[in-house]
Design an enzyme around this catalytic site. Structure first.
Site, PDB file in Angstrom:
ATOM      1  N   ARG A  15     -32.210 -77.679 116.173  1.00  0.00           N
ATOM      2  CA  ARG A  15     -32.007 -76.435 115.426  1.00  0.00           C
ATOM      3  C   ARG A  15     -32.276 -75.215 116.328  1.00  0.00           C
ATOM      4  NH1 ARG A  15     -34.471 -71.661 114.456  1.00  0.00           N
ATOM      5  NH2 ARG A  15     -36.475 -72.735 114.378  1.00  0.00           N
ATOM      6  N   ASP A  16     -33.535 -74.988 116.674  1.00  0.00           N
ATOM      7  CA  ASP A  16     -33.863 -73.750 117.398  1.00  0.00           C
ATOM      8  C   ASP A  16     -33.209 -73.757 118.775  1.00  0.00           C
ATOM      9  OD1 ASP A  16     -34.942 -71.305 117.851  1.00  0.00           O
ATOM     10  OD2 ASP A  16     -37.036 -71.924 117.856  1.00  0.00           O
ATOM     11  N   CYS A 240     -33.361 -67.380 120.859  1.00  0.00           N
ATOM     12  CA  CYS A 240     -33.178 -66.810 119.530  1.00  0.00           C
ATOM     13  C   CYS A 240     -32.059 -65.781 119.603  1.00  0.00           C
ATOM     14  CB  CYS A 240     -34.457 -66.174 119.015  1.00  0.00           C
ATOM     15  SG  CYS A 240     -34.232 -65.462 117.380  1.00  0.00           S
TER      16      CYS A 240
HETATM   17  P1  HMG Z   1     -26.884 -61.261 104.249  1.00  0.00           P
HETATM   18  O1  HMG Z   1     -25.611 -60.831 104.866  1.00  0.00           O
HETATM   19  O2  HMG Z   1     -27.914 -60.227 104.013  1.00  0.00           O
HETATM   20  O3  HMG Z   1     -26.668 -62.080 102.920  1.00  0.00           O
HETATM   21  O4  HMG Z   1     -27.474 -62.418 105.125  1.00  0.00           O
HETATM   22  P2  HMG Z   1     -25.765 -61.934 101.680  1.00  0.00           P
HETATM   23  O5  HMG Z   1     -26.479 -62.657 100.577  1.00  0.00           O
HETATM   24  O6  HMG Z   1     -25.347 -60.495 101.475  1.00  0.00           O
HETATM   25  O7  HMG Z   1     -24.444 -62.791 102.047  1.00  0.00           O
HETATM   26  C1  HMG Z   1     -23.494 -62.343 102.989  1.00  0.00           C
HETATM   27  C2  HMG Z   1     -22.566 -63.489 103.354  1.00  0.00           C
HETATM   28  O8  HMG Z   1     -23.318 -64.570 103.922  1.00  0.00           O
HETATM   29  C3  HMG Z   1     -21.837 -64.096 102.165  1.00  0.00           C
HETATM   30  O9  HMG Z   1     -20.590 -64.594 102.628  1.00  0.00           O
HETATM   31  C4  HMG Z   1     -22.690 -65.292 101.796  1.00  0.00           C
HETATM   32  O10 HMG Z   1     -21.965 -66.302 101.144  1.00  0.00           O
HETATM   33  C5  HMG Z   1     -23.132 -65.766 103.160  1.00  0.00           C
HETATM   34  P3  HMG Z   1     -19.224 -63.735 102.505  1.00  0.00           P
HETATM   35  O11 HMG Z   1     -19.098 -63.472 101.030  1.00  0.00           O
HETATM   36  O12 HMG Z   1     -19.434 -62.459 103.299  1.00  0.00           O
HETATM   37  O13 HMG Z   1     -18.176 -64.623 103.087  1.00  0.00           O
HETATM   38  N1  HMG Z   1     -24.406 -66.473 103.072  1.00  0.00           N
HETATM   39  C6  HMG Z   1     -24.584 -67.744 103.482  1.00  0.00           C
HETATM   40  N2  HMG Z   1     -23.739 -68.641 104.021  1.00  0.00           N
HETATM   41  C7  HMG Z   1     -24.244 -69.864 104.303  1.00  0.00           C
HETATM   42  N3  HMG Z   1     -25.529 -70.202 104.072  1.00  0.00           N
HETATM   43  C8  HMG Z   1     -26.401 -69.326 103.542  1.00  0.00           C
HETATM   44  C9  HMG Z   1     -25.916 -68.039 103.208  1.00  0.00           C
HETATM   45  N4  HMG Z   1     -26.502 -66.952 102.680  1.00  0.00           N
HETATM   46  C10 HMG Z   1     -25.567 -65.997 102.595  1.00  0.00           C
HETATM   47  N5  HMG Z   1     -27.654 -69.673 103.333  1.00  0.00           N
HETATM   48  C11 HMG Z   1     -28.888 -64.236 105.730  1.00  0.00           C
HETATM   49  C12 HMG Z   1     -28.746 -62.973 104.895  1.00  0.00           C
HETATM   50  C13 HMG Z   1     -30.339 -64.605 105.798  1.00  0.00           C
HETATM   51  C14 HMG Z   1     -28.087 -65.350 105.074  1.00  0.00           C
HETATM   52  C15 HMG Z   1     -28.311 -63.952 107.119  1.00  0.00           C
HETATM   53  O14 HMG Z   1     -28.982 -62.841 107.643  1.00  0.00           O
HETATM   54  C16 HMG Z   1     -28.445 -65.105 108.076  1.00  0.00           C
HETATM   55  O15 HMG Z   1     -27.872 -66.169 107.896  1.00  0.00           O
HETATM   56  N6  HMG Z   1     -29.206 -64.905 109.136  1.00  0.00           N
HETATM   57  C17 HMG Z   1     -29.394 -65.927 110.161  1.00  0.00           C
HETATM   58  C18 HMG Z   1     -30.799 -65.977 110.513  1.00  0.00           C
HETATM   59  C19 HMG Z   1     -31.051 -67.095 111.489  1.00  0.00           C
HETATM   60  O16 HMG Z   1     -30.589 -68.212 111.326  1.00  0.00           O
HETATM   61  N7  HMG Z   1     -31.841 -66.774 112.521  1.00  0.00           N
HETATM   62  C20 HMG Z   1     -32.247 -67.741 113.469  1.00  0.00           C
HETATM   63  C21 HMG Z   1     -33.301 -68.652 112.902  1.00  0.00           C
HETATM   64  S1  HMG Z   1     -34.928 -67.883 112.837  1.00  0.00           S
HETATM   65  C22 HMG Z   1     -35.608 -68.273 114.365  1.00  0.00           C
HETATM   66  O17 HMG Z   1     -34.944 -68.812 115.201  1.00  0.00           O
HETATM   67  C23 HMG Z   1     -37.066 -68.003 114.579  1.00  0.00           C
HETATM   68  C24 HMG Z   1     -37.906 -69.270 114.533  1.00  0.00           C
HETATM   69  O18 HMG Z   1     -37.470 -70.208 115.477  1.00  0.00           O
HETATM   70  C25 HMG Z   1     -39.375 -68.927 114.815  1.00  0.00           C
HETATM   71  C26 HMG Z   1     -39.567 -68.056 116.058  1.00  0.00           C
HETATM   72  O19 HMG Z   1     -39.185 -68.470 117.148  1.00  0.00           O
HETATM   73  O20 HMG Z   1     -40.105 -66.973 115.873  1.00  0.00           O
HETATM   74  C27 HMG Z   1     -37.840 -69.914 113.139  1.00  0.00           C
HETATM   75 MG    MG Z   2     -37.989 -70.148 117.615  1.00  0.00          MG
END
Ligand code: HMG
Ligand code: MG
Length: 301
Positions: A15-16, A240
Site C-alpha cells: 500500500r504505502d 507519499c
Molecule cells: P474529496 O474529493 O474531498 O471527496 O476526496 P468527495 O467525497 O467530494 O468525492 C470526490 C470524488 O471522489 C467522487 O467521484 C467520489 O466518488 C470519489 P466523482 O463523482 O468526482 O467521479 N471518492 C472515492 N472514490 C473511491 N474511493 C473512495 C472515494 N471517496 C470519494 N473512498 C478523499 C476525499 C479522501 C476521497 C480524497 O482526498 C482521497 O482519496 N485522497 C487520497 C488520500 C490518500 O490515499 N493519501 C495517501 C495515503 S495516506 C499516507 O500515505 C500516510 C500514511 O502512510 C502515514 C504517514 O506516512 O504519515 C498513512
Molecule cells: Mg506513510
C-alpha cells in the site's frame, strides 16, 4: 535498557510503498507480492487502499487485489479507508482490518484528504460505528508527527491530542507517521513522551519514512521507549504523493536486520523477505533501497 522481546512488523509495502511508485503494478503482480510476504511470515499486510482513483491511481485495483489473494488464515490483510465509500468497498472484498488516516498538521490534512483535522475526525465516526458492527478492528494513522512539508515543526502536544481522539473513537492501534522522514531520535523520544501520556504504549506503532536516513535510528529510539509495533515496506518502496520529496518507508529488510541483531523476535523468515523484496524491485526495474537487501544480493550474484 529494556528492549521488547517481540516486535510486530506491519508490512505496508503493497500500500504505502506501491501507492507512490510511478509504475502501475498489475493485480497479478500485487497478489504475488502479498502472497510472498504472507509466506515469509508477516502477520499484518496493508494490501491496498480504497481512496479516490483520481487522487491515487496506483491503488485503483485494490478491490481486485483483495479478491484474488489466496489468503492465509493467520494473516490480517488490511486496507486504508478515508470515508464510508472506501469502507464499504473494503468490506465488500473482505478486508480484515481497515485504517483511517488523519494528521497532526492542518495543511497536510487539507492536501491529503481534502478536509480539516476536525472534519476528518467527524468523517471517521461513521466508519468506526460501521466497523464495530462488522467486528473489524480499525487502525488510526496520524501523519506528520515529527514535521510537516508545509508547516515545518509540529508540536508533540498536537500529535498527542489527535492520537488520543483516535483512541477515544475506538481505534485498536495508533500508527504515528513521520510522513516526510524529518525526525531524529531526540524528537522521537519527546513526541512519544507526550503521546504515551494519552495512549498506552502497547497501542502505539511507529511509521518512519527514510528521507533523511534517520529511520533506523528513530526506530531504535522507539524500541528503547518501549514501542513494539513497527511499520515498514519491503525493499523500502514508496513515499507519499502529498509530501513532495518524501522517500519510501524504512525498508523491512533493514528493520529485520536490526531486530535480528538485537535478538528481538519477529517470526519472519528473513530470506523469504529478501526474496520478496527482490521480486518487486525487479518488477519495478530498480535496485532495492534497502542496504541490507543490496548487500545480501551482492553475495548471491
Ligand atoms: P474529496 O474529493 O474531498 O471527496 O476526496 P468527495 O467525497 O467530494 O468525492 C470526490 C470524488 O471522489 C467522487 O467521484 C467520489 O466518488 C470519489 P466523482 O463523482 O468526482 O467521479 N471518492 C472515492 N472514490 C473511491 N474511493 C473512495 C472515494 N471517496 C470519494 N473512498 C478523499 C476525499 C479522501 C476521497 C480524497 O482526498 C482521497 O482519496 N485522497 C487520497 C488520500 C490518500 O490515499 N493519501 C495517501 C495515503 S495516506 C499516507 O500515505 C500516510 C500514511 O502512510 C502515514 C504517514 O506516512 O504519515 C498513512
Ligand atoms: Mg506513510
Amino acid at each position: 535498557m529494556h528492549l521488547p522481546k517481540f516486535v510486530k512488523i506491519v508490512e505496508v509495502g503493497p500500500r504505502d510503498g506501491l501507492q507512490n511508485e510511478a509504475q502501475l503494478i498489475s493485480v497479478a503482480d500485487k497478489v504475488a507480492l502479498i502472497e510472498q510476504l504472507a509466506d515469509a511470515g508477516f502477520a499484518e499486510i496493508e494490501s491496498g487502499s480504497f481512496v479516490s482513483p483520481k487522487w491515487v491511481p496506483q491503488m485503483a485495483n485494490s478491490g481486485e487485489v483483495f479478491e484474488q489473494i489466496n489468503r492465509q488464515a493467520k494473516v490480517c490483510y488490511s486496507a486504508l479507508t478515508p470515508n464510508m465509500q472506501g469502507f464499504e468497498a473494503a468490506v465488500s472484498v473482505n478486508a480484515k482490518q481497515v485504517a483511517i488516516f488523519g494528521a497532526a498538521s492542518e495543511s497536510f490534512s487539507q492536501k491529503n484528504i481534502n478536509c480539516s483535522i476536525e472534519e476528518s475526525l467527524a468523517r471517521f465516526k461513521p466508519i468506526m460505528a460501521a466497523a464495530k458492527k462488522h467486528n473489524l478492528p480499525v487502525r488510526g494513522y496520524v501523519s506528520c508527527v515529527l514535521g510537516c512539508p508545509y508547516e515545518g515543526d509540529i508540536s508533540a502536544e498536537k500529535v498527542a491530542e489527535v492520537a488520543e481522539q483516535l483512541l477515544l473513537m475506538g481505534c485498536a492501534e495508533i500508527s504515528l507517521g513521520d510522513t516526510v522522514g524529518v525526525g531524529t531520535p531526540e524528537k522521537v523520544t519527546k513526541m512519544l513522551t507526550a503521546v504515551s501520556k494519552k495512549v498506552p504504549l502497547n497501542k502505539l506503532a511507529v511509521h518512519f519514512h527514510d528521507t533523511y536516513g534517520q529511520a533506523l535510528a528513530n526506530i531504535y529510539a522507539s524500541l528503547q521507549f518501549g514501542v513494539s509495533t513497527i511499520d515498514s515496506a519491503i525493499a523500502g518502496l514508496g513515499g507519499c504523493p502529498y509530501a513532495k520529496g518524501a522517500s519510501g518507508n524504512v525498508a523491512t529488510e533493514d528493520v529485520l536486520y536490526l531486530l535480528n541483531g538485537l535478538n528481538i523476535q519477529t517470526n519472519i523468515n528473513f530470506n523469504k523477505a529478501l526474496t520478496a523484496g527482490w521480486f518487486i524491485s525487479d518488477l519495478l526495474g530498480k535496485k532495492p533501497v534497502s542496504k541490507v537487501s543490496q548487500a545480501f544480493r551482492a553475495q548471491v550474484q
